[in-house]
Design an enzyme around this catalytic site. Sequence first.
Site, PDB file in Angstrom:
ATOM      1  N   CYS A 171       0.818  -1.203  -0.113  1.00 24.28           N
ATOM      2  CA  CYS A 171      -0.014   0.074   0.103  1.00 24.28           C
ATOM      3  C   CYS A 171       0.847   1.237   0.075  1.00 24.28           C
ATOM      4  O   CYS A 171       0.143   2.559  -0.237  1.00 24.28           O
ATOM      5  CB  CYS A 171      -1.093  -0.004   1.266  1.00 24.28           C
ATOM      6  SG  CYS A 171      -1.962  -1.480   1.414  1.00 24.28           S
ATOM      7  N   HIS A 205      -3.356   6.779   2.321  1.00 25.17           N
ATOM      8  CA  HIS A 205      -3.922   5.559   1.848  1.00 25.17           C
ATOM      9  C   HIS A 205      -5.031   5.139   2.198  1.00 25.17           C
ATOM     10  O   HIS A 205      -5.432   5.397   3.498  1.00 25.17           O
ATOM     11  CB  HIS A 205      -2.772   4.055   2.297  1.00 25.17           C
ATOM     12  CG  HIS A 205      -3.209   2.994   2.046  1.00 25.17           C
ATOM     13  ND1 HIS A 205      -3.937   2.580   0.834  1.00 25.17           N
ATOM     14  CD2 HIS A 205      -3.494   1.826   2.982  1.00 25.17           C
ATOM     15  CE1 HIS A 205      -4.301   1.194   0.928  1.00 25.17           C
ATOM     16  NE2 HIS A 205      -4.011   0.879   2.085  1.00 25.17           N
ATOM     17  N   ASN A 237     -10.329  -0.550  -0.144  1.00 25.80           N
ATOM     18  CA  ASN A 237      -8.864  -0.383   0.030  1.00 25.80           C
ATOM     19  C   ASN A 237      -8.270  -1.088  -1.448  1.00 25.80           C
ATOM     20  O   ASN A 237      -8.376  -2.437  -1.434  1.00 25.80           O
ATOM     21  CB  ASN A 237      -8.108  -1.495   1.222  1.00 25.80           C
ATOM     22  CG  ASN A 237      -6.672  -1.330   1.356  1.00 25.80           C
ATOM     23  OD1 ASN A 237      -5.928  -1.219   0.258  1.00 25.80           O
ATOM     24  ND2 ASN A 237      -6.110  -1.889   2.661  1.00 25.80           N
TER      25      ASN A 237
END
Length: 324
Positions: free
Chosen positions: A112, A249, A279
């Site tokens: 990420c 993020h 996500n």
Amino acid sequence: MIFSKISQVAHYVPQQLVTNNDLASIMDTSHEWIFSRTGIAERHISRDEMTSDLAIQVADQLLTQSGLKADAIDFIIVATISPDATMPSTAAKVQAAIAATSAFAFDMTAACSGFVFALAMADKLIASGAYQNGMVIGAETLSKLVNWQDRATAVLFGDGAGGVLLEASKDKHVLAETLHTDGARCQSLISGETSLSSPYSIGKKAIATIQMDGRAIFDFAIRDVSKSILTLMAQSDITKDDIDYCLLHQANRRILDKIARKIDVPRGKFLENMMRYGNTSAASIPILLSEAVQKGQIRLDGTQKILLSGFGGGLTWGSLIVKI
């Protein structure tokens, strides 16, 4: 001196939409349970598209918007943990698809944090003076890595891609950076481990799907990411008041809430879209950036200071303050 600047942004998500209620029909969960804990209501899932297909859509948009010919692109970096294959790289497929025959291309694997890491590397490539134009794309098809019976992880992830076109500039646009890795905590978030089996031995079975220690990752994000952002601002003499927007993020709304309080930046400066995408790992920040430009929140006129911050598997975390 030569510097880099973001001149174009773009994003793409697959057409298939999966809501929390859709997930509740195949596992023991509910919209209320998912949304109250994560801030996620829906996500896009690829049916027949690979990660390279998503990245190619973004690359095509960047070329069209810029008016550049493909052979003017010097490099392509794709940040991903869900490549089409171990080899060739996803970036190589993008290079071929857009006919960027002069570009070298490679993948960045930093989970990420991948887009932030890749953007930092791309900035150095252009600053070297050897390259003028480059693409940095975050692209993921995490749906292929998810155990769809595990509600602790299946409800979190989605597919998508976003990217930027970087070009050489006489003015400095990447104002500050900090990049970190702590491999000692790598087992907190894992996926796709290779089996130890060979013709000469039989080792442990490979772990194919995403497995996560949710509490450890939550605590890491709040503690380590907040600390690194505060250190970055202190070392660069950029104050919280100088920051126009924070693009972190998109893992969990609660994480953003707590980081905002930790670094004492108004929550309204934290843009978010996890409610609609979940996500998307390395794709989350560039998708968020692209949408912010579409909405007119970020203008790409070089007058705004934006904090970009990624964090995830590795463990990895990194932040950039960029003038956009």
